[in-house]
Write an enzyme that holds these catalytic residues in place. Structure first.
Site, PDB file in Angstrom:
ATOM      1  N   CYS A  21       9.700  -3.459   0.344  1.00  0.00           N
ATOM      2  CA  CYS A  21       9.600  -4.907   0.272  1.00  0.00           C
ATOM      3  C   CYS A  21      10.241  -5.487   1.502  1.00  0.00           C
ATOM      4  O   CYS A  21      10.551  -4.787   2.441  1.00  0.00           O
ATOM      5  CB  CYS A  21      10.345  -5.382  -0.941  1.00  0.00           C
ATOM      6  SG  CYS A  21      12.082  -5.007  -0.740  1.00  0.00           S
ATOM      7  N   ARG A  37       4.361  -5.991   3.546  1.00  0.00           N
ATOM      8  CA  ARG A  37       4.991  -4.772   3.035  1.00  0.00           C
ATOM      9  C   ARG A  37       5.036  -4.699   1.507  1.00  0.00           C
ATOM     10  O   ARG A  37       5.170  -3.630   0.930  1.00  0.00           O
ATOM     11  CB  ARG A  37       6.441  -4.739   3.503  1.00  0.00           C
ATOM     12  CG  ARG A  37       6.536  -4.422   4.925  1.00  0.00           C
ATOM     13  CD  ARG A  37       7.906  -4.716   5.395  1.00  0.00           C
ATOM     14  NE  ARG A  37       8.027  -4.171   6.706  1.00  0.00           N
ATOM     15  CZ  ARG A  37       8.554  -2.991   6.981  1.00  0.00           C
ATOM     16  NH1 ARG A  37       9.048  -2.256   6.036  1.00  0.00           N
ATOM     17  NH2 ARG A  37       8.595  -2.557   8.212  1.00  0.00           N
ATOM     18  N   TRP A  40       8.153  -5.454  -4.188  1.00  0.00           N
ATOM     19  CA  TRP A  40       7.064  -4.555  -4.542  1.00  0.00           C
ATOM     20  C   TRP A  40       7.622  -3.724  -5.686  1.00  0.00           C
ATOM     21  O   TRP A  40       8.402  -2.804  -5.483  1.00  0.00           O
ATOM     22  CB  TRP A  40       6.679  -3.688  -3.343  1.00  0.00           C
ATOM     23  CG  TRP A  40       5.481  -2.835  -3.582  1.00  0.00           C
ATOM     24  CD1 TRP A  40       4.172  -3.195  -3.498  1.00  0.00           C
ATOM     25  CD2 TRP A  40       5.483  -1.447  -3.943  1.00  0.00           C
ATOM     26  NE1 TRP A  40       3.363  -2.128  -3.801  1.00  0.00           N
ATOM     27  CE2 TRP A  40       4.139  -1.040  -4.071  1.00  0.00           C
ATOM     28  CE3 TRP A  40       6.486  -0.511  -4.180  1.00  0.00           C
ATOM     29  CZ2 TRP A  40       3.770   0.246  -4.415  1.00  0.00           C
ATOM     30  CZ3 TRP A  40       6.110   0.777  -4.532  1.00  0.00           C
ATOM     31  CH2 TRP A  40       4.764   1.143  -4.638  1.00  0.00           C
ATOM     32  N   ASN A  68      16.189  -3.417  -1.718  1.00  0.00           N
ATOM     33  CA  ASN A  68      14.967  -2.754  -1.310  1.00  0.00           C
ATOM     34  C   ASN A  68      15.138  -1.275  -1.616  1.00  0.00           C
ATOM     35  O   ASN A  68      16.114  -0.687  -1.183  1.00  0.00           O
ATOM     36  CB  ASN A  68      14.844  -2.998   0.205  1.00  0.00           C
ATOM     37  CG  ASN A  68      13.608  -2.394   0.814  1.00  0.00           C
ATOM     38  OD1 ASN A  68      12.833  -1.728   0.142  1.00  0.00           O
ATOM     39  ND2 ASN A  68      13.432  -2.619   2.096  1.00  0.00           N
ATOM     40  N   GLY A  69      14.250  -0.681  -2.396  1.00  0.00           N
ATOM     41  CA  GLY A  69      14.362   0.753  -2.682  1.00  0.00           C
ATOM     42  C   GLY A  69      14.478   1.027  -4.174  1.00  0.00           C
ATOM     43  O   GLY A  69      14.016   0.244  -4.996  1.00  0.00           O
ATOM     44  N   GLU A 124     -10.004  10.785   5.507  1.00  0.00           N
ATOM     45  CA  GLU A 124      -9.460   9.477   5.895  1.00  0.00           C
ATOM     46  C   GLU A 124     -10.459   8.366   5.538  1.00  0.00           C
ATOM     47  O   GLU A 124     -10.068   7.294   5.071  1.00  0.00           O
ATOM     48  CB  GLU A 124      -9.130   9.491   7.395  1.00  0.00           C
ATOM     49  CG  GLU A 124      -8.702   8.162   7.997  1.00  0.00           C
ATOM     50  CD  GLU A 124      -7.463   7.538   7.371  1.00  0.00           C
ATOM     51  OE1 GLU A 124      -6.750   8.220   6.610  1.00  0.00           O
ATOM     52  OE2 GLU A 124      -7.213   6.347   7.624  1.00  0.00           O
ATOM     53  N   LYS A 140      -9.688   5.190   3.117  1.00  0.00           N
ATOM     54  CA  LYS A 140      -9.874   3.780   3.486  1.00  0.00           C
ATOM     55  C   LYS A 140     -10.668   3.057   2.405  1.00  0.00           C
ATOM     56  O   LYS A 140     -10.318   1.970   1.976  1.00  0.00           O
ATOM     57  CB  LYS A 140     -10.654   3.657   4.790  1.00  0.00           C
ATOM     58  CG  LYS A 140      -9.992   3.606   6.140  1.00  0.00           C
ATOM     59  CD  LYS A 140      -8.745   2.876   6.307  1.00  0.00           C
ATOM     60  CE  LYS A 140      -7.615   3.624   5.750  1.00  0.00           C
ATOM     61  NZ  LYS A 140      -6.457   4.051   6.261  1.00  0.00           N
ATOM     62  N   GLU A 157      -8.647   2.616  -0.830  1.00  0.00           N
ATOM     63  CA  GLU A 157      -7.530   1.686  -0.663  1.00  0.00           C
ATOM     64  C   GLU A 157      -7.974   0.234  -0.760  1.00  0.00           C
ATOM     65  O   GLU A 157      -7.325  -0.571  -1.402  1.00  0.00           O
ATOM     66  CB  GLU A 157      -6.886   1.873   0.724  1.00  0.00           C
ATOM     67  CG  GLU A 157      -5.917   3.015   0.832  1.00  0.00           C
ATOM     68  CD  GLU A 157      -5.339   3.142   2.235  1.00  0.00           C
ATOM     69  OE1 GLU A 157      -4.114   3.240   2.351  1.00  0.00           O
ATOM     70  OE2 GLU A 157      -6.111   3.147   3.222  1.00  0.00           O
ATOM     71  N   HIS A 214     -18.962  24.573  -4.844  1.00  0.00           N
ATOM     72  CA  HIS A 214     -17.872  25.095  -5.680  1.00  0.00           C
ATOM     73  C   HIS A 214     -17.379  24.042  -6.674  1.00  0.00           C
ATOM     74  O   HIS A 214     -16.267  24.145  -7.173  1.00  0.00           O
ATOM     75  CB  HIS A 214     -16.732  25.601  -4.800  1.00  0.00           C
ATOM     76  CG  HIS A 214     -17.151  26.730  -3.921  1.00  0.00           C
ATOM     77  ND1 HIS A 214     -17.352  27.998  -4.390  1.00  0.00           N
ATOM     78  CD2 HIS A 214     -17.473  26.760  -2.602  1.00  0.00           C
ATOM     79  CE1 HIS A 214     -17.762  28.778  -3.398  1.00  0.00           C
ATOM     80  NE2 HIS A 214     -17.847  28.043  -2.298  1.00  0.00           N
ATOM     81  N   LYS A 227       2.922  -1.557   2.664  1.00  0.00           N
ATOM     82  CA  LYS A 227       3.046  -0.978   4.000  1.00  0.00           C
ATOM     83  C   LYS A 227       4.444  -0.410   4.118  1.00  0.00           C
ATOM     84  O   LYS A 227       5.376  -0.953   3.538  1.00  0.00           O
ATOM     85  CB  LYS A 227       2.847  -2.113   5.006  1.00  0.00           C
ATOM     86  CG  LYS A 227       2.627  -1.665   6.425  1.00  0.00           C
ATOM     87  CD  LYS A 227       1.184  -1.338   6.650  1.00  0.00           C
ATOM     88  CE  LYS A 227       0.912  -0.909   8.068  1.00  0.00           C
ATOM     89  NZ  LYS A 227      -0.370  -0.193   8.145  1.00  0.00           N
TER      90      LYS A 227
HETATM   91  N1  GLU Z   1      13.333  -1.205  -7.255  1.00  0.00           N
HETATM   92  C1  GLU Z   1      13.447  -2.625  -7.069  1.00  0.00           C
HETATM   93  C2  GLU Z   1      12.589  -3.389  -8.059  1.00  0.00           C
HETATM   94  O1  GLU Z   1      11.683  -2.868  -8.647  1.00  0.00           O
HETATM   95  C3  GLU Z   1      13.158  -3.083  -5.647  1.00  0.00           C
HETATM   96  C4  GLU Z   1      11.750  -2.848  -5.254  1.00  0.00           C
HETATM   97  C5  GLU Z   1      11.454  -3.273  -3.836  1.00  0.00           C
HETATM   98  O2  GLU Z   1      11.831  -2.499  -2.909  1.00  0.00           O
HETATM   99  O3  GLU Z   1      10.853  -4.333  -3.659  1.00  0.00           O
HETATM  100  O4  GLU Z   1      12.818  -4.530  -8.256  1.00  0.00           O
END
Ligand code: GLU
Length: 610
Positions: free
Chosen positions: A2, A27, A75, A99-100, A483, A487, A490, A506, A605
């Protein structure tokens, strides 16, 4: 994944924070939020589900006053996208953005609930807010409380903490997710990517793993993982500022597809000259290392993995050096054997891909003779942590579906293979010249491939109402087919599979019928005749074929087969060239389907979580 933006300034900061989020929106984008405090501890927090624009509107309509603030685009990883789950999260006077992923959030939640904290979201992130609130009761400073909190967190995070009662400072921690500090005059900023701050500063400090920093208007104090105060160098950014502008294009992805000739020219600049690849341009010790390499191990994810798969054919056929390619999330968790004199190459657009970065760190301890990164973002973690980095110069890529990053990765890898073969005396001067000539010709040839846009758009309706598609290729065109299928899935959400054409009988042949278009990447090479037999296998089962080929390939259009004949190019660069029509096809199918081309659902991203 994010975006995080923060600021400590004298002026009202909300607008700058929201603009920063806008620049990071590509992102991650299910919700966004902002919290701002002024010098008298007056505090406002606004959060909205949806795009940054929703938040921008409400921020504009509510006058948000204050010079210290943090903002976030989310995200979701834990808890559905909703206003309650959006960041910033609050505990008493503490506000955080994260973030994470906090991997041990479940036991921490239980612990905090037993201390009387009430959770208002389903996120893993909320534990950070409560932990800091708790630790601050016994700590003398906010940074000490954050240090104590960080010691209890497992997982990957970039997190920023703000205390309403102490509005002069922000504290930021980096562990596994990038954080950059933007240095201003009488004001300082932070973000998960420098792109967010280019309208306010071009001077940046990149935090390193385990760093915790305190920023005020006039000071930046950074402490490393052991708690020692450290200095981090200030670098002047040369990232172009207008990357966030779509110009005459409808989507960033479309713009980026059209930028490929220039991106490839930039990637080749200073690395080749007539007749030869300049090995020294790859890195200070490149000549020395490449002479000794006996094996290449490539580690990557997604599109970068497909670039690695293509390069594998080149490493073995052109340079005569064995090469393995592996998905980073598999490599990092299995017991692997390091072959003698192996060079490890990681490939990543962002240089922050969590699994690839973890694999890189692991490999550094496991006896590789060197670690190299092929990457598009200078100053990224992978670039900083590798022995040498081969930068693709694609420019900022905003569309989530990677296009110019892929073709510049291929260009960089082909130059690397040539340098390796040359240093090992396996590529003759004549062959080197042939490769370099093919590279010089490539940008103009790609321009020509782009002029097929309308013709390819005309095929798109045949795909838009289908649920499944199959892509086929052989040799180095097999990863190009992979690839191409990536695309399409996605951005159009159509199920797309890719097979090495020899694998058809196969299994996948069982799927072929008139409702599943089959796309074949069929340039003239040694395998063309074999591919033709595979095409006949599809035809015999009533499949509809779309064959992308060179003149004189000997295909003829008929009811069951549409032929798209592209101008002839060298066999060597053909994988890069044939990528272009595949990108255009995916784009036009997505346009008809009306999907969010630049920000496809569920994707982000720079995948900084594993
Ligand atoms: N794990 C956190 C959430 O779900 C942060 C996600 C993010 O990096 O946006 O809120």
């Amino acid at each position: 994944m994010c975006g995080i933006v923060g600021a400590v300034a004298q002026r009202d900061i909300a607008e700058i924070l929201v603009e920063g989020l806008r620049r990071l929106e590509y992102r991650g984008y299910d919700s966004a939020g902002i919290a701002v405090v002024d010098g008298q501890s007056n505090y406002q927090r606004l959060r909205r589900l949806g795009k940054v624009n929703e938040l921008a509107q409400v921020t504009k309509n509510t006058s948000v006053i204050g010079g210290t603030g943090i903002a976030h685009t989310r995200w979701a990883t834990h808890g559905e996208p909703s206003e309650a789950n959006s960041h910033p999260h609050v505990s008493g006077d503490i506000t955080i953005v994260h973030n994470g992923i906090i991997e041990n959030h479940v036991p921490l939640r239980t612990l905090l609930e037993s201390r009387g904290y009430q959770f208002l979201s389903q996120t893993d992130s909320e534990v950070i807010a409560h932990l800091v609130e708790w630790e601050l009761k016994s700590a003398t400073t906010l940074i000490e409380a954050v240090q104590k909190t960080a010691a209890q967190l497992e997982g990957a995070y970039g997190a920023v903490v703000m205390n309403r009662l102490d509005p002069k400072r922000l504290v930021v921690a980096r562990s596994g997710s990038p954080i950059v500090i933007g240095c201003g005059v009488g004001e300082n900023f932070l973000a998960s990517d420098q792109l967010a701050l280019l309208n306010v500063t071009r001077r940046f400090m990149f935090l390193e793993e385990g760093d915790i920093a305190e920023i005020t208007r006039h000071e930046i104090n950074i402490y490393d993982a052991s708690g020692e105060q450290v200095e981090r160098e200030i670098t002047e950014s040369n990232v172009e500022q207008d990357a966030g502008d779509k110009g005459k294009f409808r989507h960033f992805m479309q713009k980026e597809v059209y930028e490929q000739p220039t991106a490839i020219i930039n990637t080749m600049e200073g690395r080749i000259r007539p007749g030869e690849v300049i090995t020294e341009s790859i890195g200070v010790h490149a000549v020395e290392i490449l002479k000794k390499v006996e094996h290449v191990q490539i580690i990557a994810c997604g599109t970068s993995y497909n670039a690695g798969m293509t390069a594998r054919y080149w490493f073995e056929s052109l340079a005569g050096v064995s090469c393995d390619v592996e998905i980073a999330s598999e490599f990092r968790y299995r017991q692997f054997v390091t072959r003698p004199n192996s060079l490890l190459i990681t490939i990543s657009q962002s240089g922050e891909t969590a699994d690839t970065l973890a694999a890189l760190r692991l490999a550094k301890e496991r006896g590789y003779m060197g670690v190299m990164t092929v990457c598009n973002v200078a100053g990224s973690s992978m670039v900083r942590e590798s022995d040498f980095a081969f930068m693709t110069r694609a420019g900022t890529e905003i569309g989530v579906a990677s296009t110019k990053a892929f073709t510049t990765q291929l260009t960089a890898l082909l130059m690397l293979v040539t340098a390796l073969g040359k240093e090992q005396k396996r590529i003759t001067q004549e062959k080197e010249k042939e490769i370099v000539d093919a590279l010089y010709a490539l940008p103009t040839q790609i321009e020509k491939a782009l002029s097929f846009d309308k013709q390819i758009a005309a095929l798109a309706p045949d795909f838009a109402d289908k649920e499944h598609t199959l892509f086929l290729g052989r040799g180095e065109f097999y990863p190009i087919a992979v690839e191409a299928s990536l695309k399409l899935k996605e951005i159009s959400y159509i199920h797309a599979e890719a097979y090495a054409a020899g694998e058809l009988k196969h299994g996948p042949l069982a799927l072929v019928d008139a409702d599943m278009p089959v796309v074949v990447v069929a340039p003239t090479n040694d395998l063309l005749e074999k591919l033709k037999s595979n095409i006949e296998e599809v035809r015999a089962r009533g499949g509809l074929l779309y064959v992308f080929c060179a003149p004189k390939a000997g295909f003829e259009s008929d009811q069951s087969m549409k032929i798209i004949t592209l101008p002839h190019v060298s066999d060597i660069t053909a994988p890069i060239y044939y990528t272009i029509p595949m990108q255009l096809l995916a784009y036009h199918v997505a346009l008809i389907k009306g999907t969010d081309v630049d920000q496809p659902r569920n994707l982000a991203k720079a995948v900084t979580v594993e």
